[in-house]
Design a protein around this motif. Structure first.
Motif, mmCIF file in Angstrom:
data_model
loop_
_atom_site.group_PDB
_atom_site.id
_atom_site.type_symbol
_atom_site.label_atom_id
_atom_site.label_comp_id
_atom_site.label_asym_id
_atom_site.label_seq_id
_atom_site.Cartn_x
_atom_site.Cartn_y
_atom_site.Cartn_z
ATOM 1 N N VAL A 35 -3.832 14.260 -8.813
ATOM 2 C CA VAL A 35 -4.392 13.458 -7.729
ATOM 3 C C VAL A 35 -5.688 12.865 -8.257
ATOM 4 C CG1 VAL A 35 -5.287 13.458 -5.380
ATOM 5 C CG2 VAL A 35 -3.355 14.937 -5.980
ATOM 6 N N GLU A 36 -5.716 11.551 -8.420
ATOM 7 C CA GLU A 36 -6.887 10.885 -8.990
ATOM 8 C C GLU A 36 -7.932 10.564 -7.938
ATOM 9 O OE1 GLU A 36 -6.318 8.086 -11.976
ATOM 10 O OE2 GLU A 36 -4.843 9.329 -12.977
ATOM 11 N N THR A 42 -4.595 6.611 2.216
ATOM 12 C CA THR A 42 -3.896 6.524 0.928
ATOM 13 C C THR A 42 -4.616 7.367 -0.115
ATOM 14 O OG1 THR A 42 -5.140 4.583 0.193
ATOM 15 C CG2 THR A 42 -3.058 4.161 1.342
ATOM 16 N N SER A 43 -3.856 7.813 -1.083
ATOM 17 C CA SER A 43 -4.385 8.547 -2.228
ATOM 18 C C SER A 43 -3.742 7.993 -3.484
ATOM 19 C CB SER A 43 -4.077 10.042 -2.102
ATOM 20 O OG SER A 43 -4.725 10.594 -0.993
ATOM 21 N N LYS A 77 4.681 3.006 -3.301
ATOM 22 C CA LYS A 77 5.298 2.015 -4.175
ATOM 23 C C LYS A 77 4.746 2.196 -5.580
ATOM 24 C CE LYS A 77 6.614 -2.770 -4.101
ATOM 25 N NZ LYS A 77 7.982 -2.451 -3.809
ATOM 26 N N PHE A 78 5.654 2.159 -6.546
ATOM 27 C CA PHE A 78 5.275 2.253 -7.951
ATOM 28 C C PHE A 78 5.602 0.929 -8.629
ATOM 29 C CE2 PHE A 78 6.908 3.250 -12.305
ATOM 30 C CZ PHE A 78 5.672 3.393 -12.897
ATOM 31 N N VAL A 100 -0.247 6.514 -2.734
ATOM 32 C CA VAL A 100 0.600 7.319 -1.857
ATOM 33 C C VAL A 100 0.180 7.103 -0.409
ATOM 34 C CG1 VAL A 100 1.255 9.679 -1.237
ATOM 35 C CG2 VAL A 100 0.977 9.055 -3.635
ATOM 36 N N ASP A 101 1.151 6.794 0.435
ATOM 37 C CA ASP A 101 0.928 6.669 1.874
ATOM 38 C C ASP A 101 0.816 8.084 2.431
ATOM 39 O OD1 ASP A 101 0.871 6.029 4.554
ATOM 40 O OD2 ASP A 101 2.992 5.449 4.648
ATOM 41 N N MET A 102 -0.369 8.477 2.848
ATOM 42 C CA MET A 102 -0.606 9.853 3.283
ATOM 43 C C MET A 102 0.147 10.196 4.567
ATOM 44 S SD MET A 102 -2.231 11.055 0.823
ATOM 45 C CE MET A 102 -2.755 12.653 1.388
ATOM 46 N N LYS A 103 0.452 9.198 5.414
ATOM 47 C CA LYS A 103 1.241 9.467 6.625
ATOM 48 C C LYS A 103 2.615 10.004 6.236
ATOM 49 C CE LYS A 103 0.033 5.390 8.100
ATOM 50 N NZ LYS A 103 0.172 4.097 8.724
#
Length: 149
Positions: A35-36, A42-43, A77-78, A100-103
């Motif tokens: 985890v950056e 978002t993360s 999305k990547f 990353v969508d935290m929801k």
């Protein structure tokens, strides 16, 4: 001219044989998840994706665009827009970074905490080629991924 036609037919058939359409890469593993940056909406997460090139020839990977799912819930999305040389019939590692969508992650948080594996999904396209000729190959991966905390 009549002697040239059989020669051209042989050359064309050999060139068509060598221009076989590439097949999609086989997913093998994910490693080094980090985890950056962490946020409530978002993360940013980075990881190394391990694949196998099943093709009997090397390729140049030009682009990857896919949506990532955990237990059928959208995670993020990547997108990779960097050229990378892929060896023939070999394993290779693709460095990945995504928002990353935290929801979506919070929806799965209990199942992730209490289960030792989740269903990981990736759906999108990759652009690969050889010798300056590129094709877009769709992929749709779904499989179990072990989670170690």
């Amino acid at each position: 001219m009549n002697r040239l036609l059989p020669f051209l037919a042989i050359v064309l058939s050999l060139s068509c044989y060598s221009c076989k359409k590439p097949t999609s890469f086989d997913y093998k593993d994910v490693k080094n998840i980090k985890v950056e940056s962490f946020g409530l909406s978002t993360s940013k997460v980075s990881m190394d994706l391990v694949f196998v090139n099943p093709n009997s020839f090397g390729l140049t990977l030009k682009n990857v665009d896919c949506d990532i799912y955990i237990d059928s819930n959208y995670l993020g999305k990547f997108v990779l827009d960097t050229m990378m040389s892929i060896p023939k019939a070999a394993e290779f590692t693709l460095p990945a970074s995504m928002q990353v969508d935290m929801k979506g992650l919070f929806k799965n948080s209990l199942s992730i905490l209490f289960n030792k594996e989740v269903t990981l999904g990736a759906k999108g396209t990759t652009r690969v080629g050889k010798g300056g000729f590129y094709v877009t190959i769709p992929f749709n991966y779904q499989g179990k991924q072990k989670i170690n905390f």
